[in-house]
Design an enzyme around this catalytic site. Structure first.
Site, PDB file in Angstrom:
ATOM      1  N   ALA A  15       0.813  -1.235   0.000  1.00 50.92           N
ATOM      2  CA  ALA A  15       0.000   0.000   0.000  1.00 50.92           C
ATOM      3  C   ALA A  15       0.836   1.270   0.000  1.00 50.92           C
ATOM      4  CB  ALA A  15      -0.928  -0.005   1.219  1.00 50.92           C
ATOM      5  N   ARG A  17       2.526   2.606  -2.463  1.00 50.52           N
ATOM      6  CA  ARG A  17       2.521   3.383  -3.713  1.00 50.52           C
ATOM      7  C   ARG A  17       1.622   2.686  -4.744  1.00 50.52           C
ATOM      8  NH1 ARG A  17       8.441   2.114  -6.527  1.00 50.52           N
ATOM      9  NH2 ARG A  17       7.764   0.187  -7.543  1.00 50.52           N
ATOM     10  N   GLY A  56     -10.340  12.136   7.871  1.00 46.90           N
ATOM     11  CA  GLY A  56     -10.467  12.183   9.329  1.00 46.90           C
ATOM     12  C   GLY A  56      -9.419  11.318  10.014  1.00 46.90           C
ATOM     13  N   VAL A  67       6.360  -8.953   3.020  1.00 41.25           N
ATOM     14  CA  VAL A  67       5.399 -10.048   2.810  1.00 41.25           C
ATOM     15  C   VAL A  67       6.066 -11.347   2.356  1.00 41.25           C
ATOM     16  CG1 VAL A  67       3.500  -8.444   2.291  1.00 41.25           C
ATOM     17  CG2 VAL A  67       4.789  -9.483   0.402  1.00 41.25           C
ATOM     18  N   TYR A 158       6.643 -14.569 -13.040  1.00 42.92           N
ATOM     19  CA  TYR A 158       5.538 -13.666 -12.681  1.00 42.92           C
ATOM     20  C   TYR A 158       4.191 -14.269 -13.122  1.00 42.92           C
ATOM     21  CZ  TYR A 158       3.023  -9.120 -12.604  1.00 42.92           C
ATOM     22  OH  TYR A 158       2.140  -8.083 -12.379  1.00 42.92           O
ATOM     23  N   ALA A 160       3.507 -17.398 -13.647  1.00 41.19           N
ATOM     24  CA  ALA A 160       3.214 -18.594 -12.831  1.00 41.19           C
ATOM     25  C   ALA A 160       2.628 -18.172 -11.492  1.00 41.19           C
ATOM     26  CB  ALA A 160       4.482 -19.422 -12.634  1.00 41.19           C
ATOM     27  N   LYS A 162       1.086 -15.328 -10.799  1.00 41.49           N
ATOM     28  CA  LYS A 162      -0.220 -14.678 -10.979  1.00 41.49           C
ATOM     29  C   LYS A 162      -1.301 -15.695 -11.354  1.00 41.49           C
ATOM     30  CE  LYS A 162       0.950 -10.402 -10.035  1.00 41.49           C
ATOM     31  NZ  LYS A 162       0.471  -9.785  -8.790  1.00 41.49           N
ATOM     32  N   ILE A 191      -1.240  -0.892 -16.387  1.00 38.81           N
ATOM     33  CA  ILE A 191      -1.666   0.244 -15.554  1.00 38.81           C
ATOM     34  C   ILE A 191      -0.468   1.178 -15.351  1.00 38.81           C
ATOM     35  CG2 ILE A 191      -2.730   0.915 -13.360  1.00 38.81           C
ATOM     36  CD1 ILE A 191      -4.500  -1.029 -15.038  1.00 38.81           C
TER      37      ILE A 191
END
Ligand code: NAI
Length: 251
Positions: A15, A17, A56, A67, A158, A160, A162, A191
């Protein structure tokens, strides 16, 4: 049972970026308390500050964690549950690339991508499913890629990982359906993020040509798909792969 009046808690890996940060911002706007996870404490803190200045104070928690270290990840999710009292949504978004043609790919390049992109999701799902089962409500969303659907030259590690995420997700969907927990995949195409920014111009041009909508996607367009799958309204959708790829795959 958890209090249904409290904000739901959504853990988002990677999370700091790109797509992960945008998923966190979007889920926060949709009323979730977001747990921001990645290795970079400073960047996570900046995302938290940005979310809280707009929406807030007390709406985001930072949990720095690698991870690819299964024990650390398991402990981090346990800590989120202990501190916040619930884990309702898990978005496994953290991912890396170590591209190479298969004949040149080292064991280390293969293993690092599998450990970071696939094994981490298994560990995180196992840890998050316990509180979700207790609450009899949960949403798992794993971020795959069109490479996991159709393969990509130079990305066998990658692709494999995914593709593995898709099998993992469908199995969880079947195991957890009776507990009111859904598990789905979002598979982005090209993206515009830091990950794709570094690709050579001809690779970007090829991706553009292969995309019927003739543009690259934005992180917010992936985040919107995640927000839908994390919502109450998506409760009858499980085991699915939602591509956000400008029409690149259509499969
Ligand atoms: P990015 O490289 O901008 O961000 C990746 C995030 O994962 C960062 O927050 C990074 O710190 C985190 N991360 C990486 N390794 C980690 C580790 N060991 N421990 C903790 N955090 C770690 O990538 P981007 O573009 O935002 O991609 C996000 C996800 O979407 C990835 O899983 C990627 O494979 C996937 N995706 C991206 C596409 C694109 O075109 N950008 C296309 C298809 C899938």
């Amino acid at each position: 049972m958890v209090d249904s009046n409290e904000r739901r808690v959504a853990i988002v890996t990677g999370a700091s970026r790109g797509i992960g940060a945008e998923i966190a911002r979007t889920l926060a706007r949709h009323g979730k308390h977001v747990v921001l996870m990645s290795r970079d404490q400073g960047r996570l803190q900046a995302v938290k500050t940005e979310i809280e200045s707009q929406l807030g104070a007390g709406l985001a928690t930072v949990l720095a964690c690698d991870v690819s270290d299964g024990a650390a990840l398991d402990e981090a999710i346990g800590r989120a549950y202990k501190d916040l009292g619930r884990v309702d949504v898990l978005v496994n978004n953290a991912g890396i690339t170590r591209d190479n043609l298969l004949l040149r790919m080292s064991d280390a390049e293969f293993d690092e991508v599998i450990r970071t992109n696939l094994r981490s999701a298994f560990v995180a799902c196992r840890a998050a499913l316990r509180p979700m089962m207790r609450a009899k409500w949960g949403r798992i969303i794993n971020i795959s890629s069109v490479a996991g659907l159709v393969g990509n030259a130079g990305q066998s590690n990658y692709a494999a990982a995914k593709a593995g995420l898709i099998g993992l997700t469908k199995s969880i969907a079947k195991e957890m359906a009776s507990k009111n927990i859904t598990a789905n995949v979002v598979a982005p195409g090209f993206i515009q993020t830091d990950m794709t920014e570094v690709l050579p111009a001809p690779v970007k041009e090829m991706a553009l040509q292969a995309t019927p909508l003739k543009r690259f996607g934005q992180a917010g367009e992936v985040a919107a798909a995640v927000a839908y799958l994390a919502s109450d309204e998506a409760g009858f959708t499980t085991g699915q792969v939602l591509t956000v790829d400008g029409g690149m795959t259509m499969c």
